[in-house]
Design an enzyme around this catalytic site. Structure first.
Site, short mmCIF file in Angstrom:
data_model
loop_
_atom_site.label_atom_id
_atom_site.label_comp_id
_atom_site.label_asym_id
_atom_site.label_seq_id
_atom_site.Cartn_x
_atom_site.Cartn_y
_atom_site.Cartn_z
N ARG A 17 -7.91 -12.25 -14.27
CA ARG A 17 -8.41 -13.02 -15.35
C ARG A 17 -9.58 -12.16 -16.25
NH1 ARG A 17 -13.19 -15.92 -15.99
NH2 ARG A 17 -13.34 -17.48 -17.70
N ASP A 68 -10.48 -14.80 -5.51
CA ASP A 68 -11.16 -13.23 -6.03
C ASP A 68 -10.04 -12.55 -6.82
OD1 ASP A 68 -13.48 -13.69 -4.61
OD2 ASP A 68 -12.87 -12.99 -2.74
N THR A 70 -10.01 -0.38 -3.62
CA THR A 70 -10.70 -1.28 -2.73
C THR A 70 -10.29 -0.86 -1.43
OG1 THR A 70 -8.74 -2.67 -2.95
CG2 THR A 70 -10.78 -3.52 -4.15
N GLY A 71 -11.12 -1.00 -0.19
CA GLY A 71 -10.93 -0.85 0.94
C GLY A 71 -9.97 0.06 1.58
N THR A 72 -9.09 -0.42 2.25
CA THR A 72 -7.83 0.30 2.80
C THR A 72 -7.01 1.24 1.74
OG1 THR A 72 -7.63 -1.55 4.42
CG2 THR A 72 -6.19 0.17 4.54
N THR A 73 -6.91 0.70 0.79
CA THR A 73 -6.08 1.33 -0.26
C THR A 73 -7.06 2.58 -0.63
OG1 THR A 73 -5.20 -0.72 -1.29
CG2 THR A 73 -5.19 1.04 -2.54
N ASP A 133 1.27 -8.62 -3.76
CA ASP A 133 2.16 -9.13 -2.65
C ASP A 133 2.41 -10.81 -3.03
OD1 ASP A 133 3.91 -10.02 -0.84
OD2 ASP A 133 2.44 -9.26 0.98
N GLY A 175 -10.89 -5.88 -0.64
CA GLY A 175 -10.82 -7.10 -1.24
C GLY A 175 -11.46 -8.32 -0.90
N ASP A 226 -12.73 -6.83 -4.81
CA ASP A 226 -12.15 -7.23 -6.11
C ASP A 226 -13.26 -7.75 -6.87
OD1 ASP A 226 -9.52 -7.10 -5.11
OD2 ASP A 226 -9.72 -9.11 -4.07
N LYS A 255 0.93 -1.27 0.10
CA LYS A 255 0.11 0.02 0.10
C LYS A 255 0.91 1.53 0.03
CE LYS A 255 -4.07 -2.23 2.14
NZ LYS A 255 -4.61 -2.41 0.95
N HIS A 287 -8.35 -13.97 0.07
CA HIS A 287 -9.21 -14.02 -0.98
C HIS A 287 -8.69 -14.40 -2.53
CE1 HIS A 287 -7.35 -10.39 -0.64
NE2 HIS A 287 -7.81 -9.82 -1.69
#
Length: 148
Positions: A99, A93, A36-39, A83, A58, A63, A14, A90
Site C-alpha cells: 500500500r 505487514d 529483509t532477513g533471510t533474503t 508467494d 519480515g 517489512d 528466495k 505477517h
C-alpha cells in the site's frame, strides 16, 4: 544519485529471487539493496560484490522498516517476490508495505516478469528519480483535509 531499492522474497521464492538477481546483477551494481532477513543473508552470501544491507526478517519488522524508508523518501523501487499460495503470518505487514509503495509511487514488482520489465526499462532510474519526492499528501489532499 545512488538508487536505494528493496528486495524481498517469501521463503518459497528466495531461490527464484537470487537467480533473477544473478541475471541482472550488473544493473544493481550501483544501487544500495535493502533486503529483509533471510533474503538479505542469501543475497549477501551470493553477491559479495553488491551493496546489500540486511534488515530484520519480515515478520519481525523488516517489512515495516522498508515501509518507513518509503514514507521518508529513502527507497526508490522494490522487488518483492510474493508467494500467493502460502499464508503469511505477517500478511497485514505485507499489505501495508505494498500500500505504501502504491501511495508513494514507488515502482514495485511482485513477480519475475514485472521485475524484468522494470529493471530492463531504459528509463528505470529516471522514473525512480522522478518520484523520489512524491507526496501522497498532495495527491490525497481530500483525505488530509476531511472534516472529522
Amino acid at each position: 544519485m545512488v538508487l536505494s531499492v528493496g528486495v524481498v522474497a517469501h521463503d518459497r521464492r528466495k531461490r527464484e529471487m537470487a537467480d533473477w538477481l544473478e541475471k541482472h546483477k550488473d544493473a544493481f551494481a550501483n544501487m544500495r539493496i535493502f533486503a529483509t532477513g533471510t533474503t538479505g543473508r542469501v543475497l549477501q552470501e551470493r553477491f559479495t560484490e553488491l551493496d546489500v544491507q540486511p534488515l530484520k526478517s519480515g515478520p519481525f519488522g523488516g517489512d515495516q522498516q522498508l515501509g518507513s524508508m518509503i514514507a521518508h523518501g529513502e527507497l526508490q523501487a522494490m522487488f518483492f517476490f510474493t508467494d500467493p499460495m502460502t499464508p503469511q503470518p505477517h500478511d497485514v505487514d505485507v499489505r501495508a508495505l505494498i500500500r505504501l509503495a502504491n501511495m508513494y509511487e514507488v515502482p514495485i514488482a511482485c513477480n519475475q516478469s514485472t521485475a524484468d520489465l522494470l529493471i530492463s526499462n531504459p528509463k528505470f532510474e529516471e522514473i525512480c528519480e522522478q518520484y523520489r519526492d512524491h507526496s501522497p499528501e498532495q495527491v490525497f489532499a481530500d483525505y488530509s483535509n476531511r472534516q472529522v
